[in-house]
Design a protein around this motif. Structure first.
Motif: not given
Length: 311
Positions: A278-297
């Motif tokens: 689990r990722y535990i975020v210390d706030l309640v957000f309306d929108k977020a993104v999870l990103i892995s890699g760079v460029g075309r990958q």
């Protein structure tokens, strides 16, 4: 001198004789009767003490225990339809009836009286009959009691397939109990046991197994868009924090970074920690993104909170 003394003595004797004569001629003194007989209450107490003296210590103790049970102060309560209810086993219930009236003693639903299970001390002046009520698969047995005269007292024993009832029957001229029943300690305990089971089941059904969080206090109204082998399997908020649950097979090297989309669509770094899957975020957000890699990958997953009225 001697003659004077003699005269005084003679005068005294004469006066004493006169007093004795007056007493003899006066009213007779009342007679006083002395007896060693004790009052009836004392005699009765002595008789009981003598009876107890004839008992062994074990017998006396057993009798005392029985007397204690007979004298227990447990009070009946009022049940449905005016039924007088006794707590079974707490004391010896007294059932009061009257001539030309019938008292209904109701047993526990489904309970059956054994063959020859009804015994009364006086079966001549007390009429006892059976009755049934309720559905065929859970009938209630009733013992109908009717005295033929007032001022009668006897005992009644009812042996069933579940227990044995001990009761005292008392008849009065006008006073009577139309309906008598019982509450049972095991029924009360069974109700509490059922309550505990239901409470435990409800808690289990409403608890997130992995964290012990109460599901009723969590908000699962999140939309997760995008394709990735580590795409979250669940997102929810506690009202103070947001929890992102990742798939169990996600490797540590594949862990994506989390960015929250703030006002104007600007990506912001936020404090969060990884605990297990689990990722535990210390706030309640309306929108977020999870990103892995760079460029075309680069792989991206978007998380959107659907209900923005809470939190």
């Amino acid at each position: 001198m001697r003659n004077g003394a003699k005269a005084i003595v003679a005068a005294g004797l004469a006066a004493f004789g006169s007093l004795c004569s007056m007493a003899a001629d006066g009213p007779a003194a009342p007679e006083v009767t002395v007896t060693n007989e004790a009052p009836p209450a004392v005699l009765e107490r002595r008789s009981k003490e003598t009876e107890l003296d004839n008992l062994t210590p074990k017998e006396a103790e057993a009798l005392e225990l029985a007397k204690r049970w007979l004298a227990a102060k447990d009070q009946p309560t009022l049940g449905a339809n005016g039924q007088v209810q006794f707590l079974f086993g707490a004391t010896l219930p007294t059932v009061i009836s009257a001539p030309l009236h019938e008292t209904d003693i109701a047993l526990q639903p489904g309970e059956v009286i054994k063959q020859g299970g009804v015994h009364a001390g006086d079966t001549v002046r007390w009429q006892l009959g059976p009755a049934l009520s309720g559905p065929p698969d859970n009938q209630t047995t009733h013992v109908i009691v009717k005295p033929t005269a007032a001022d009668l007292r006897t005992d009644l024993i009812i042996a069933t397939d579940r227990r044995t009832y001990h009761l005292e029957l008392l008849s009065r001229k006008d006073d009577w109990m139309p309906s008598v029943g019982f509450s049972y300690p095991e029924e009360i305990q069974a109700e509490w046991n059922a309550y505990q089971r239901n409470t435990a089941k409800e808690k289990k059904d409403n608890t997130l197994p992995e964290t012990g969080e109460n599901l009723l206090t969590l908000d699962f109204k999140y939309q997760v868009d995008g394709k990735a082998p580590w795409k979250p399997v669940r997102v929810y908020s506690t009202g103070l924090k947001t929890v992102i649950q990742m798939p169990a097979q996600m490797k540590a090297t594949e862990s994506p970074a989390l960015l929250v989309i703030g006002d104007g669509g600007k990506e912001q770094l936020v404090n969060y920690r990884v605990r297990g899957d689990r990722y535990i975020v210390d706030l309640v957000f309306d929108k977020a993104v999870l990103i892995s890699g760079v460029g075309r990958q680069q792989t991206k997953v978007t998380i959107i909170r659907l209900d923005k009225s809470t939190g």
